[in-house]
Enzyme design. Sequence first.
Site, short mmCIF file in Angstrom:
data_model
loop_
_atom_site.label_atom_id
_atom_site.label_comp_id
_atom_site.label_asym_id
_atom_site.label_seq_id
_atom_site.Cartn_x
_atom_site.Cartn_y
_atom_site.Cartn_z
N HIS A 1 72.33 -18.88 -1.99
CA HIS A 1 72.97 -20.19 -1.87
C HIS A 1 72.97 -20.66 -0.40
O HIS A 1 72.49 -21.76 -0.10
CB HIS A 1 74.41 -20.09 -2.39
CG HIS A 1 75.19 -21.36 -2.32
ND1 HIS A 1 75.36 -22.18 -3.39
CD2 HIS A 1 75.85 -21.96 -1.29
CE1 HIS A 1 76.09 -23.23 -3.04
NE2 HIS A 1 76.39 -23.12 -1.76
N GLU A 2 73.48 -19.82 0.49
CA GLU A 2 73.58 -20.23 1.89
C GLU A 2 72.20 -20.42 2.51
O GLU A 2 72.02 -21.28 3.37
CB GLU A 2 74.42 -19.23 2.71
CG GLU A 2 75.87 -19.05 2.23
CD GLU A 2 76.67 -20.34 2.08
OE1 GLU A 2 76.39 -21.31 2.81
OE2 GLU A 2 77.58 -20.38 1.22
N GLU B 1 74.45 -29.53 -1.30
CA GLU B 1 74.73 -28.60 -2.39
C GLU B 1 73.59 -28.56 -3.41
O GLU B 1 73.38 -27.55 -4.08
CB GLU B 1 76.05 -28.97 -3.08
CG GLU B 1 77.28 -28.59 -2.29
CD GLU B 1 77.37 -27.10 -1.97
OE1 GLU B 1 77.03 -26.27 -2.83
OE2 GLU B 1 77.77 -26.77 -0.84
N HIS C 1 71.11 -23.89 1.93
CA HIS C 1 71.67 -24.80 2.93
C HIS C 1 70.92 -24.67 4.26
O HIS C 1 70.60 -25.66 4.92
CB HIS C 1 73.14 -24.45 3.21
CG HIS C 1 74.10 -24.89 2.14
ND1 HIS C 1 74.20 -26.19 1.73
CD2 HIS C 1 75.03 -24.19 1.42
CE1 HIS C 1 75.16 -26.28 0.80
NE2 HIS C 1 75.66 -25.08 0.59
ZN ZN Z 1 77.34 -24.64 -0.63
#
Ligand code: ZN
Length: 501
Positions: A266-267, A296, A270
Site C-alpha cells: 500500500h505505502e 489512495e 503512495h
Molecule cells: Zn493510504
Amino acid sequence: MSKTFDTLKPYLDKAMAFATARNLFEWDDQTIAPYEAAEYTSKVVGILSDEYMKCLINDDVRKLIKKLKEDKEQEELTDKEKAIIKELCKTYEQLESIPPEEYRAFNELTLVANRAWTKAKKDKDYEHFAPYLKKIIEYKKKFAGYRVKKGQELYEVLLGDFEECFGIKDLDIFFDKIKKEIVPLLKQVANKSDTIDKNYNFLKYDLDKQREFNRFLCGYLGFDFNRGVIAESAHPFTLNLHNHDVRITNKYIENNLESAMFSVIHETGHALYEMNIDDSLTQTPVGTGASMGMHESQSRLYENIIGRSKAFWIPLYDKLVETYPENLKNISLDDFIRGVNKAEPGLIRTEADELSYPLHIIIRYEIEKMIFSGEADIDKLPELWNSKCQEYLGITPENDAEGILQDIHWSFGEFGYFPSYAIGSAVASQIYAKIVEVMPVEDYLKEGNLTPIREFLRDSIHKYGATKNTNQILMDITQEEFNADYYVNYLKDKYEKLYNL
Ligand code: ZN
C-alpha cells in the site's frame, strides 16, 4: 516566462522550505523522536508553521497573485505556472481566512492531542482524549466557518480540502450504492467464512525476516532506495519531502504475516506516485499527488487489485515459503490467495478485508457529518460509533481502542479525509479496467514484470502531480467520469467467485 511569476517564486521557495522542515519534524515525531519530546518540539513546529504562513500570506504575495490573475499576465504564463497559481489561490483561501495566532495554536494543539490519543488508545479510555478532541473540533468548525459559502455545510468545506471533486451529495450517492450492494453481500460471505482457513497467517513470523522480505517486496514493486527510505511507526504512512526523498513506514506484527506485507505494498503505491512526479513540478505547490482520493487509488490498486491477485504472487510465492518454511510449506499458492482475500467483518479498519473496508469508511463519514452538523454529542461518540458498527458490520467493539479510538486522523484534526480511502478504491477499479484493456497485465504480473504497469501509471497520472484533478485524470484515462459501478462489479465478481455464491 512571466516576470511577475519570477518575482513570486522566491516567496514560494521559502514557504516550501518551511513546509519541508515541518514535514521532517512530523516524520521524526512519528518514527524515532522520544516520547517526552512532543510538548517541547511542538513549540518549534508552531514557529515553523507561523513562518510558513508569513511567507505566503503577506501584501507582496497578495499583490502578485492579483496581478497574475489579469488576462494580460495569464497569456504569459506556462501551463505549469497557471496550475501553480490555481493551487496557490486555493492554499491562500484556506490560510488567509485563519488568523495566524489561531493557526499556530491549532498546530501546537494537534501535536499534544496526538500524544493524548496515543495514551487514551493504550488505556482504552476515550474520556482521556475527549477534551482534546472537543478543542480540535471547535477549531475545525471555526476554520471551516471562515470559508463556508452561503448554503454550504461546514463538512463540505473540509471534504473539499482532500478531494475537490467529491462533495456531500456525490458521497451520499456513492455510499448509498455501497450500502445497498455490499452490506447484503458481506452478510452472505460472513455465513460462509469458515470455508476459508487462514490460520497459517497467525502463526509466529520472525520480525527480522519480515523486515527483510518486505524490503524486498518494496523494491520488487519499483521503490527506488536511492530516493526513499523505510522506517517503523505505530501506523504505516508515507511522507515526502520532494520526489527525491520519499519516506514510508511499516509496522511489523509477530503473529500476523499479512499485516506488514500489504501495508508495504500500500505505502509503496503512495511512494511510487510521489517518486514519479515530474522533476519540474516537485518542490512547487503542484509537486504532489492530485488529491487524497487519487493518492489512495494508487495505493489500493497495488495493495488490493494487484497485490492480492494470484498472478502477482506466482513469481513470488516460492520465496515467501522459503522465508518461512515452518509455517507455509503445506500451504499452497491457492490456499494463500484464498487466505489473503478472505472476507470477515472485523472491528479494525486497517486490518479490514476489501469487502468490509468501505463499510468502515461509511461509519466514519456518517459520524463526521453528524459532528459538523451539530447532531452528535462528542461525549457520546463511542456509543454512536458502536451502534453504527453493529448496523453495518454486524459486530460491536468491546472497548474504545477497537472502536472510536482506533484511528489517528482525528487527533491531527483530519476530518473529511476518510472518504478519500473509499473513493480511492473505486477510482482504482475504474483505472484498472482500462489497464486490462490496453495491456496483457496478468501475463506481465506472472512474469514478474511490473514495469509496463508502473510506466502506464507514471505517464497517465503520476508525472502530472497536482496539475490535474481527479475528474480530469479519470476523463483523460478512461474517457468517462467517476463511475462506482466498476468498483461494485469488481467486488461482487471477486467475492462471488471466491465463495461460490
Ligand atoms: Zn493510504
